[in-house]
Scaffold this motif. Sequence first.
Motif, PDB file in Angstrom:
ATOM      1  N   GLY A 166       1.287  -0.822  -0.001  1.00 44.52           N
ATOM      2  CA  GLY A 166      -0.226  -0.127  -0.110  1.00 44.52           C
ATOM      3  C   GLY A 166       0.497   1.296  -0.064  1.00 44.52           C
ATOM      4  O   GLY A 166       0.484   1.980  -1.121  1.00 44.52           O
ATOM      5  N   GLY A 221       2.785   1.559  -3.552  1.00 41.57           N
ATOM      6  CA  GLY A 221       1.675   1.426  -4.598  1.00 41.57           C
ATOM      7  C   GLY A 221       1.319   3.678  -4.358  1.00 41.57           C
ATOM      8  O   GLY A 221       0.943   4.371  -5.251  1.00 41.57           O
ATOM      9  N   GLY A 222       0.591   4.067  -3.035  1.00 38.91           N
ATOM     10  CA  GLY A 222       0.945   5.230  -2.360  1.00 38.91           C
ATOM     11  C   GLY A 222       1.431   6.225  -3.430  1.00 38.91           C
ATOM     12  O   GLY A 222       1.414   6.902  -3.686  1.00 38.91           O
ATOM     13  N   ILE A 247       1.658   6.639  -6.695  1.00 37.82           N
ATOM     14  CA  ILE A 247       0.114   7.140  -6.889  1.00 37.82           C
ATOM     15  C   ILE A 247       0.234   8.594  -7.338  1.00 37.82           C
ATOM     16  O   ILE A 247       0.321   9.496  -7.942  1.00 37.82           O
ATOM     17  N   SER A 275       2.015  10.070 -10.198  1.00 32.64           N
ATOM     18  CA  SER A 275       1.328  11.273 -11.244  1.00 32.64           C
ATOM     19  C   SER A 275      -0.045  11.388 -11.370  1.00 32.64           C
ATOM     20  O   SER A 275       0.073  12.419 -11.989  1.00 32.64           O
ATOM     21  N   THR A 276      -0.571  11.328 -10.055  1.00 41.21           N
ATOM     22  CA  THR A 276      -0.817  12.524  -9.749  1.00 41.21           C
ATOM     23  C   THR A 276      -1.066  13.962  -8.788  1.00 41.21           C
ATOM     24  O   THR A 276      -1.455  14.883  -8.747  1.00 41.21           O
ATOM     25  N   HIS A 292      -4.115   8.268  -1.983  1.00 45.34           N
ATOM     26  CA  HIS A 292      -4.325   6.883  -1.570  1.00 45.34           C
ATOM     27  C   HIS A 292      -2.971   6.712  -0.470  1.00 45.34           C
ATOM     28  O   HIS A 292      -3.504   5.799   0.010  1.00 45.34           O
ATOM     29  N   ALA A 317      -5.045   6.988   2.024  1.00 43.91           N
ATOM     30  CA  ALA A 317      -5.525   6.222   2.281  1.00 43.91           C
ATOM     31  C   ALA A 317      -4.966   3.763   2.509  1.00 43.91           C
ATOM     32  O   ALA A 317      -5.634   3.963   3.491  1.00 43.91           O
ATOM     33  N   ALA A 318      -3.687   3.978   2.035  1.00 37.78           N
ATOM     34  CA  ALA A 318      -3.699   2.824   2.704  1.00 37.78           C
ATOM     35  C   ALA A 318      -3.092   2.773   3.561  1.00 37.78           C
ATOM     36  O   ALA A 318      -3.126   2.193   4.661  1.00 37.78           O
ATOM     37  N   THR A 321      -6.475   2.368   6.228  1.00 41.33           N
ATOM     38  CA  THR A 321      -7.199   0.893   6.221  1.00 41.33           C
ATOM     39  C   THR A 321      -6.456   0.040   7.164  1.00 41.33           C
ATOM     40  O   THR A 321      -6.887  -0.557   7.282  1.00 41.33           O
ATOM     41  N   ARG A 380       0.910  12.445 -17.137  1.00 46.67           N
ATOM     42  CA  ARG A 380       0.340  12.842 -16.516  1.00 46.67           C
ATOM     43  C   ARG A 380      -0.537  12.089 -16.013  1.00 46.67           C
ATOM     44  O   ARG A 380      -1.379  11.483 -15.672  1.00 46.67           O
ATOM     45  N   ALA A 429      -2.555   8.619 -16.618  1.00 51.39           N
ATOM     46  CA  ALA A 429      -2.227   8.482 -16.066  1.00 51.39           C
ATOM     47  C   ALA A 429      -2.838   8.458 -14.551  1.00 51.39           C
ATOM     48  O   ALA A 429      -4.188   7.266 -13.701  1.00 51.39           O
ATOM     49  N   ALA A 430      -3.408   9.568 -14.276  1.00 52.19           N
ATOM     50  CA  ALA A 430      -4.418  10.088 -13.154  1.00 52.19           C
ATOM     51  C   ALA A 430      -5.665   9.306 -13.664  1.00 52.19           C
ATOM     52  O   ALA A 430      -6.486   8.886 -13.196  1.00 52.19           O
ATOM     53  N   MET A 433      -5.984   5.770 -12.688  1.00 50.86           N
ATOM     54  CA  MET A 433      -5.857   5.888 -11.688  1.00 50.86           C
ATOM     55  C   MET A 433      -7.555   5.769 -11.459  1.00 50.86           C
ATOM     56  O   MET A 433      -7.902   5.161 -10.392  1.00 50.86           O
ATOM     57  N   GLN A 467      -9.979   3.211  -9.420  1.00 44.86           N
ATOM     58  CA  GLN A 467     -10.453   2.689  -8.394  1.00 44.86           C
ATOM     59  C   GLN A 467     -12.149   3.505  -8.533  1.00 44.86           C
ATOM     60  O   GLN A 467     -12.736   1.979  -7.660  1.00 44.86           O
ATOM     61  N   ALA A 510      -9.068   3.287  -3.165  1.00 39.57           N
ATOM     62  CA  ALA A 510      -8.149   3.755  -3.187  1.00 39.57           C
ATOM     63  C   ALA A 510      -6.917   2.874  -2.437  1.00 39.57           C
ATOM     64  O   ALA A 510      -5.852   2.859  -2.729  1.00 39.57           O
ATOM     65  N   ALA A 511      -7.140   2.541  -1.634  1.00 39.41           N
ATOM     66  CA  ALA A 511      -6.622   1.603  -0.645  1.00 39.41           C
ATOM     67  C   ALA A 511      -6.578  -0.078  -1.062  1.00 39.41           C
ATOM     68  O   ALA A 511      -4.867  -0.348  -1.612  1.00 39.41           O
ATOM     69  N   LEU A 561      -6.219   0.204  -4.133  1.00 36.45           N
ATOM     70  CA  LEU A 561      -5.889   0.421  -5.638  1.00 36.45           C
ATOM     71  C   LEU A 561      -4.081   0.732  -5.649  1.00 36.45           C
ATOM     72  O   LEU A 561      -3.165   0.351  -6.003  1.00 36.45           O
ATOM     73  N   ALA A 562      -4.226   1.038  -3.712  1.00 33.95           N
ATOM     74  CA  ALA A 562      -2.370   2.077  -3.848  1.00 33.95           C
ATOM     75  C   ALA A 562      -2.190   0.319  -3.627  1.00 33.95           C
ATOM     76  O   ALA A 562      -0.590  -0.271  -4.004  1.00 33.95           O
ATOM     77  N   GLN A 591      -1.185  -1.015  -7.037  1.00 38.12           N
ATOM     78  CA  GLN A 591       0.107  -1.097  -7.211  1.00 38.12           C
ATOM     79  C   GLN A 591       1.048  -0.886  -6.973  1.00 38.12           C
ATOM     80  O   GLN A 591       2.756  -1.355  -7.825  1.00 38.12           O
TER      81      GLN A 591
END
Lengths: 207, 207
Positions: free
Chosen positions: A166, A169-170, A173, A176-177, A182, A185-186, A189, B123, B126-127, B130, B134, B161-162, B164-165, B168
């Motif tokens: 997490g 990945g966070g 992400i 890129s954002t 994220h 959140a990771a 949670t 970017r 990618a954004a 994601m 998500q 979000a978590a 997805l992170a 990744q």
Amino acid sequence: MPEASTAKGRATQARIVEGAAEVLREQGVAFTTLDDIRDRTRTSKSQLFHYFPGGKDELLLAVARFEAERVLEDQQPHLDCLDSWESWYRWRDAVVERYELQNDQCPLGSLFLQVGRSEPGARAIAAELMRQWQERIAEGIRTLRARELIPASVDADRNAAALLAGIQGGVSIMMSTGSSAHLKAALDTGIDQLRHAAAGAGQAEVK
Amino acid sequence: MPEASTAKGRATQARIVEGAAEVLREQGVAFTTLDDIRDRTRTSKSQLFHYFPGGKDELLLAVARFEAERVLEDQQPHLDCLDSWESWYRWRDAVVERYELQNDQCPLGSLFLQVGRSEPGARAIAAELMRQWQERIAEGIRTLRARELIPASVDADRNAAALLAGIQGGVSIMMSTGSSAHLKAALDTGIDQLRHAAAGAGQAEVK
DNA sequence: TTTAGACTGGACTCCCCAGTCCATTCTTCT
DNA sequence: AGAAGAATGGACTGGGGAGTCCAGTCTAAA
């Protein structure tokens, strides 16, 4: 990377690695030349090749090692004393802060992509960093278990692996954002899951 | 990327993008030249620049778009029907399988690092990927809530979000270690957390 | 002080690779 | 058919950047 044999030499070598790390963080591996590093570190070509006979690859590898060390250091002392819920949140804050400051600069990730395939050494550095990182987190979970803050049924390694994933990945992400949502959140949670396990039954056993 | 105006032209343009994607997956962005792409796609320099006047950057961007599309497609139909626990596990398996097959080739990650800083377009791709990814996961969580498989208190967006992170990070760790353990751990604990929420109280509210 | 070897400066080479250019062939439309 | 424009082949250029080389300076030990 042969060790320099005089104090002056060692100082120069260190200056090169640290300076190179700076430049790489700022510009990214793809856009950094030896001349950029030479400028920043006030050295000459011959010095770069004197201390890193293997050329650019060897220098990048040295920087990767340097950066990998910093990653865990920057999480201290929190990472090594995950023994109460408060300490977990302090650690969380330290991680978020570290990567928010660094913003979109992820030296390691990009270093590995550049050197990665050619050099098996780079993979080893990354793998070792992940191993150590995960182990510290798992140790924290075991401490919680020992203090009976969470039930004995919680799988420390699996939860640590998930938490580490997490974070990674966070961070990527975020690159890129530009948002740390994220990552937060990771972490949140992940920690919630541990706390939640404390209240309810053991970990789920499904599948 | 101006559209080709004849059928033949469109075919060539597509061949270039697909072939370039292959080469990039195999060799990595850092080690791929236009000549490699030219060989693989049986084209000439003038064709590459005819269809991608912006040169290499524009071509890489097109490949990034192409790859980004594939990412979600490869998770179908599972990603769009996360309506039962079984379907969540099918999706999990699809994700793991996809990335295990691809092994250490992460076209997108490296593409963004190469083009990233210079091109704001990368970017954005990618954004957007994601965001969509998500959103589909969050939609799945909302479906579970609607079917009362999990309590209404579960925060769909935060959990998505978590998750997805975790995916990744799991993938990027797999790239350095070669093991999908972290990816699996992230997916499994993420789903467990949802199931767990079903049994116990609502999401933790701590902090 | 001498000397071996470490350290440093920076000009130079060499190759790779993105991008250019123009001549030629193919498509399509009337 | 024939013209206009799309598509293609491939030789060529130009610049950038990794790596080399050697001459000159500094360091440390005897």
